[in-house]
Design an enzyme around this catalytic site. Structure first.
Site, PDB file in Angstrom:
ATOM      1  N   SER A 124      67.312  24.977  31.517  1.00  0.00           N
ATOM      2  CA  SER A 124      68.490  25.312  32.313  1.00  0.00           C
ATOM      3  C   SER A 124      69.708  25.445  31.421  1.00  0.00           C
ATOM      4  O   SER A 124      69.843  24.716  30.420  1.00  0.00           O
ATOM      5  CB  SER A 124      68.726  24.197  33.330  1.00  0.00           C
ATOM      6  OG  SER A 124      69.979  24.356  33.952  1.00  0.00           O
ATOM      7  N   TYR A 148      69.825  14.853  34.998  1.00  0.00           N
ATOM      8  CA  TYR A 148      68.964  16.044  35.117  1.00  0.00           C
ATOM      9  C   TYR A 148      69.042  16.885  33.843  1.00  0.00           C
ATOM     10  O   TYR A 148      68.016  17.258  33.255  1.00  0.00           O
ATOM     11  CB  TYR A 148      69.380  16.882  36.337  1.00  0.00           C
ATOM     12  CG  TYR A 148      68.773  18.267  36.346  1.00  0.00           C
ATOM     13  CD1 TYR A 148      67.400  18.449  36.500  1.00  0.00           C
ATOM     14  CD2 TYR A 148      69.572  19.414  36.165  1.00  0.00           C
ATOM     15  CE1 TYR A 148      66.846  19.729  36.482  1.00  0.00           C
ATOM     16  CE2 TYR A 148      69.023  20.683  36.150  1.00  0.00           C
ATOM     17  CZ  TYR A 148      67.655  20.838  36.308  1.00  0.00           C
ATOM     18  OH  TYR A 148      67.110  22.098  36.280  1.00  0.00           O
ATOM     19  N   LYS A 152      66.133  17.862  30.783  1.00  0.00           N
ATOM     20  CA  LYS A 152      65.783  19.210  30.299  1.00  0.00           C
ATOM     21  C   LYS A 152      65.977  19.292  28.788  1.00  0.00           C
ATOM     22  O   LYS A 152      65.151  19.873  28.076  1.00  0.00           O
ATOM     23  CB  LYS A 152      66.648  20.256  31.003  1.00  0.00           C
ATOM     24  CG  LYS A 152      66.283  20.460  32.466  1.00  0.00           C
ATOM     25  CD  LYS A 152      64.918  21.124  32.596  1.00  0.00           C
ATOM     26  CE  LYS A 152      64.446  21.193  34.026  1.00  0.00           C
ATOM     27  NZ  LYS A 152      63.062  21.659  34.178  1.00  0.00           N
TER      28      LYS A 152
HETATM   29  P1  NAD Z   1      61.432  24.043  43.172  1.00  0.00           P
HETATM   30  O1  NAD Z   1      61.752  22.649  43.546  1.00  0.00           O
HETATM   31  O2  NAD Z   1      61.430  25.085  44.230  1.00  0.00           O
HETATM   32  O3  NAD Z   1      60.041  24.104  42.404  1.00  0.00           O
HETATM   33  C1  NAD Z   1      59.537  23.022  41.636  1.00  0.00           C
HETATM   34  C2  NAD Z   1      58.082  22.848  42.007  1.00  0.00           C
HETATM   35  O4  NAD Z   1      57.570  21.709  41.285  1.00  0.00           O
HETATM   36  C3  NAD Z   1      57.877  22.569  43.496  1.00  0.00           C
HETATM   37  O5  NAD Z   1      56.813  23.357  43.994  1.00  0.00           O
HETATM   38  C4  NAD Z   1      57.539  21.076  43.537  1.00  0.00           C
HETATM   39  O6  NAD Z   1      56.713  20.746  44.631  1.00  0.00           O
HETATM   40  C5  NAD Z   1      56.845  20.895  42.197  1.00  0.00           C
HETATM   41  N1  NAD Z   1      56.881  19.510  41.718  1.00  0.00           N
HETATM   42  C6  NAD Z   1      57.954  18.677  41.693  1.00  0.00           C
HETATM   43  N2  NAD Z   1      57.592  17.482  41.212  1.00  0.00           N
HETATM   44  C7  NAD Z   1      56.270  17.555  40.913  1.00  0.00           C
HETATM   45  C8  NAD Z   1      55.327  16.652  40.390  1.00  0.00           C
HETATM   46  N3  NAD Z   1      55.673  15.394  40.062  1.00  0.00           N
HETATM   47  N4  NAD Z   1      54.057  17.066  40.218  1.00  0.00           N
HETATM   48  C9  NAD Z   1      53.678  18.333  40.548  1.00  0.00           C
HETATM   49  N5  NAD Z   1      54.522  19.238  41.063  1.00  0.00           N
HETATM   50  C10 NAD Z   1      55.822  18.856  41.240  1.00  0.00           C
HETATM   51  O7  NAD Z   1      62.460  24.448  42.007  1.00  0.00           O
HETATM   52  P2  NAD Z   1      62.715  25.849  41.320  1.00  0.00           P
HETATM   53  O8  NAD Z   1      64.092  26.262  41.686  1.00  0.00           O
HETATM   54  O9  NAD Z   1      61.585  26.763  41.560  1.00  0.00           O
HETATM   55  O10 NAD Z   1      62.771  25.381  39.804  1.00  0.00           O
HETATM   56  C11 NAD Z   1      61.641  25.475  38.954  1.00  0.00           C
HETATM   57  C12 NAD Z   1      62.011  24.903  37.602  1.00  0.00           C
HETATM   58  O11 NAD Z   1      63.142  25.598  37.096  1.00  0.00           O
HETATM   59  C13 NAD Z   1      62.406  23.424  37.630  1.00  0.00           C
HETATM   60  O12 NAD Z   1      61.863  22.806  36.476  1.00  0.00           O
HETATM   61  C14 NAD Z   1      63.908  23.447  37.557  1.00  0.00           C
HETATM   62  O13 NAD Z   1      64.433  22.307  36.944  1.00  0.00           O
HETATM   63  C15 NAD Z   1      64.156  24.678  36.702  1.00  0.00           C
HETATM   64  N6  NAD Z   1      65.465  25.296  36.943  1.00  0.00           N
HETATM   65  C16 NAD Z   1      65.815  25.671  38.209  1.00  0.00           C
HETATM   66  C17 NAD Z   1      67.074  26.216  38.447  1.00  0.00           C
HETATM   67  C18 NAD Z   1      67.492  26.608  39.839  1.00  0.00           C
HETATM   68  O14 NAD Z   1      68.687  26.741  40.083  1.00  0.00           O
HETATM   69  N7  NAD Z   1      66.588  26.830  40.777  1.00  0.00           N
HETATM   70  C19 NAD Z   1      67.965  26.391  37.385  1.00  0.00           C
HETATM   71  C20 NAD Z   1      67.567  26.019  36.101  1.00  0.00           C
HETATM   72  C21 NAD Z   1      66.301  25.472  35.887  1.00  0.00           C
HETATM   73  C1  UD1 Z   2      74.600  23.751  39.679  1.00  0.00           C
HETATM   74  C2  UD1 Z   2      74.276  22.497  38.911  1.00  0.00           C
HETATM   75  C3  UD1 Z   2      73.647  22.868  37.579  1.00  0.00           C
HETATM   76  C4  UD1 Z   2      72.424  23.742  37.787  1.00  0.00           C
HETATM   77  C5  UD1 Z   2      72.796  24.973  38.596  1.00  0.00           C
HETATM   78  C6  UD1 Z   2      71.524  25.735  38.918  1.00  0.00           C
HETATM   79  C7  UD1 Z   2      75.923  20.862  39.664  1.00  0.00           C
HETATM   80  C8  UD1 Z   2      77.141  20.085  39.298  1.00  0.00           C
HETATM   81  N1  UD1 Z   2      75.489  21.726  38.732  1.00  0.00           N
HETATM   82  O1  UD1 Z   2      75.595  24.404  38.965  1.00  0.00           O
HETATM   83  O2  UD1 Z   2      73.284  21.720  36.853  1.00  0.00           O
HETATM   84  O3  UD1 Z   2      71.897  24.151  36.537  1.00  0.00           O
HETATM   85  O4  UD1 Z   2      73.437  24.567  39.817  1.00  0.00           O
HETATM   86  O5  UD1 Z   2      71.715  26.851  39.672  1.00  0.00           O
HETATM   87  O6  UD1 Z   2      75.354  20.703  40.722  1.00  0.00           O
HETATM   88  N2  UD1 Z   2      80.443  26.220  45.325  1.00  0.00           N
HETATM   89  C9  UD1 Z   2      81.299  26.246  46.403  1.00  0.00           C
HETATM   90  N3  UD1 Z   2      80.853  25.746  47.593  1.00  0.00           N
HETATM   91  C10 UD1 Z   2      79.590  25.233  47.754  1.00  0.00           C
HETATM   92  C11 UD1 Z   2      78.717  25.216  46.635  1.00  0.00           C
HETATM   93  C12 UD1 Z   2      79.178  25.709  45.427  1.00  0.00           C
HETATM   94  O7  UD1 Z   2      82.445  26.687  46.303  1.00  0.00           O
HETATM   95  O8  UD1 Z   2      79.245  24.786  48.860  1.00  0.00           O
HETATM   96  C13 UD1 Z   2      80.902  26.789  44.036  1.00  0.00           C
HETATM   97  C14 UD1 Z   2      80.901  25.820  42.874  1.00  0.00           C
HETATM   98  O9  UD1 Z   2      82.096  25.118  42.806  1.00  0.00           O
HETATM   99  C15 UD1 Z   2      80.681  26.778  41.700  1.00  0.00           C
HETATM  100  C16 UD1 Z   2      79.834  27.910  42.297  1.00  0.00           C
HETATM  101  O10 UD1 Z   2      80.024  27.838  43.706  1.00  0.00           O
HETATM  102  O11 UD1 Z   2      81.906  27.321  41.279  1.00  0.00           O
HETATM  103  C17 UD1 Z   2      78.352  27.791  41.990  1.00  0.00           C
HETATM  104  O12 UD1 Z   2      77.898  26.484  42.370  1.00  0.00           O
HETATM  105  P1  UD1 Z   2      76.345  26.073  42.298  1.00  0.00           P
HETATM  106  O13 UD1 Z   2      75.534  27.093  43.004  1.00  0.00           O
HETATM  107  O14 UD1 Z   2      76.226  24.666  42.742  1.00  0.00           O
HETATM  108  O15 UD1 Z   2      75.956  26.224  40.745  1.00  0.00           O
HETATM  109  P2  UD1 Z   2      76.570  25.511  39.438  1.00  0.00           P
HETATM  110  O16 UD1 Z   2      77.890  24.905  39.716  1.00  0.00           O
HETATM  111  O17 UD1 Z   2      76.537  26.530  38.354  1.00  0.00           O
END
Ligand code: NAD
Ligand code: UD1
Length: 339
Positions: A124, A148, A152
């Site tokens: 991330s 978190y 990572k």
């Molecule tokens: P998600 O929660 O939808 O998917 C994660 C999956 O992992 C789920 O299917 C969950 O059931 C499974 N899981 C969780 N704990 C587990 C365990 N102990 N054993 C087996 N399976 C398990 O999340 P996502 O948005 O699809 O994210 C996927 C990956 O990307 C994650 O590692 C997350 O940290 C990373 N990531 C996500 C975002 C985002 O904003 N969505 C941003 C940056 C990084």
């Molecule tokens: C969040 C996480 C970050 C993660 C990322 C993944 C936090 C502090 N950070 O960041 O660790 O990697 O998501 O996608 O949670 N906002 C509003 N109203 C809302 C929600 C958000 O105004 O109800 C604004 C926030 O202030 C920000 C923007 O929308 O400016 C995006 O917010 P968000 O989607 O939570 O993402 P990140 O802040 O980038």
């Protein structure tokens, strides 16, 4: 290729499965459905008309993971499984370290047992912490500001050490910016369990009438319109980056961290306006105080992804909002089995 996909039922994993299967790869999903639904896998099967192997188990269970990986004998692993809620990681840090860090170590040990040397890891942009400069490039200092983010950063370091110590190993650490949107069919999408913390799923729930209004967290930042600016990346583009990454891992040894973003910041107000165009109505918003820990702006340098993976994002904010709205409006309760 045979690809072992941890967390394949989740938001990003399910979208990546669609593209892996469409490209002719064979997949085995390992997921405990802690934050996802088996219905997502059914939908992927329907969309692709392909089978998906499934092991329902926990990545903290090292024996189950080793058995699954050695039985499937993959050519490559995609490691999505993990916990991702920033707030929860502060109240349950050990759960986050056990899942995201120990789980990753269990997976690498299982890969060693199976002789598998290729991994693509879901990292991330949160590993960068406060911006010293923008755009964030991959050489920006790593200084996460919450548990978190630290899980990572640690997992990245462990994978890097493993790759160095393992002859012929190849690891790609994909640092996602802000994944949003859904498959263009509207059949799969993001299905948050609780009140969404992130902007796009919250806006989607306001648009569909599940929430009264959006609170905009601050309009006095140093940005075009005073609201926070982020690099939203369409989950379909993100899935394509994973396919490019396993191809890259097949031809290059070592460990590379690569940003996955568009390189362009979109403000909260701009995202709301795009969502209003997608859903065809004005969305109720209010200006609230800043959210603690938020930064004004975050966006990616995208040169490394282009140079190493030959990948760049192609879908714009209107496409992201249109697909999100199609998913949300046709599945107002998500997959409908977790409320
Ligand atoms: P998600 O929660 O939808 O998917 C994660 C999956 O992992 C789920 O299917 C969950 O059931 C499974 N899981 C969780 N704990 C587990 C365990 N102990 N054993 C087996 N399976 C398990 O999340 P996502 O948005 O699809 O994210 C996927 C990956 O990307 C994650 O590692 C997350 O940290 C990373 N990531 C996500 C975002 C985002 O904003 N969505 C941003 C940056 C990084
Ligand atoms: C969040 C996480 C970050 C993660 C990322 C993944 C936090 C502090 N950070 O960041 O660790 O990697 O998501 O996608 O949670 N906002 C509003 N109203 C809302 C929600 C958000 O105004 O109800 C604004 C926030 O202030 C920000 C923007 O929308 O400016 C995006 O917010 P968000 O989607 O939570 O993402 P990140 O802040 O980038």
């Amino acid at each position: 290729m045979k690809v072992f996909v941890t967390g394949g039922a989740g938001y990003i994993g399910s979208h990546t499965l669609v593209q892996l299967l469409a490209a002719g790869h064979e997949v085995c999903v390992f997921d405990n459905f802690a934050n996802s639904s088996p219905v997502a896998l059914d939908r992927v099967r329907q969309l692709t008309n392909r089978g998906i192997g499934l092991v329902e188990a926990d990545i903290r269970d090292a024996d189950a993971l080793r058995d699954a990986v050695t039985t499937f004998a993959p050519d490559a692993v995609m490691h999505f499984a993990g916990l991702k809620a920033v707030g929860e990681s502060s109240s349950l840090p050990l759960l986050y370290y056990q899942t995201n860090v120990s789980g990753t170590m269990n997976l690498l040990a299982a890969m060693d047992a199976a002789g598998c040397k290729r991994i693509v890891f879901s990292s991330s942009a949160t590993v960068y912490g406060e911006a010293h400069y923008l755009p964030f490039d991959e050489d920006h200092p790593i200084a996460p500001t919450n548990p978190y983010g630290r899980t990572k950063a640690m997992a990245e370091g462990i994978i890097g050490d493993w790759a160095k110590a393992t002859a012929g190993a190849s690891a790609v650490l994909l640092r996602y910016f802000n994944p949003v949107g859904a498959h263009e069919s509207g059949r799969i999408g993001e299905d948050p369990r609780d009140i969404p913390n992130n902007l796009m799923p919250f806006v989607a729930q306001v648009a569909v009438g599940r929430r009264d209004r959006l609170s905009i967290f601050g309009d006095d930042y140093d940005t075009r319109d005073g609201t926070g600016e982020r690099d939203y990346i369409n989950v379909v583009d993100l899935a394509a980056a994973h396919l490019a990454a396993i191809e890259y891992a097949s031809r290059a040894a070592g460990c590379e961290a690569i940003n996955v973003g568009t390189g362009r910041g979109i403000t909260v107000k701009e995202l709301v306006a795009a969502y209003e165009r997608a859903c065809g109505r004005t969305l109720p918003v209010e200006i609230a105080s800043r959210r603690p820990g938020d930064v004004a702006s975050s966006y990616a340098a995208t040169v490394k992804a282009r140079d190493l993976l030959g990948w760049n994002a192609v879908l714009d904010i209107d496409a992201m909002c249109a697909s999100s709205w199609l998913w949300q409006s046709t599945n107002p309760d998500g997959y409908g089995d977790r409320q």
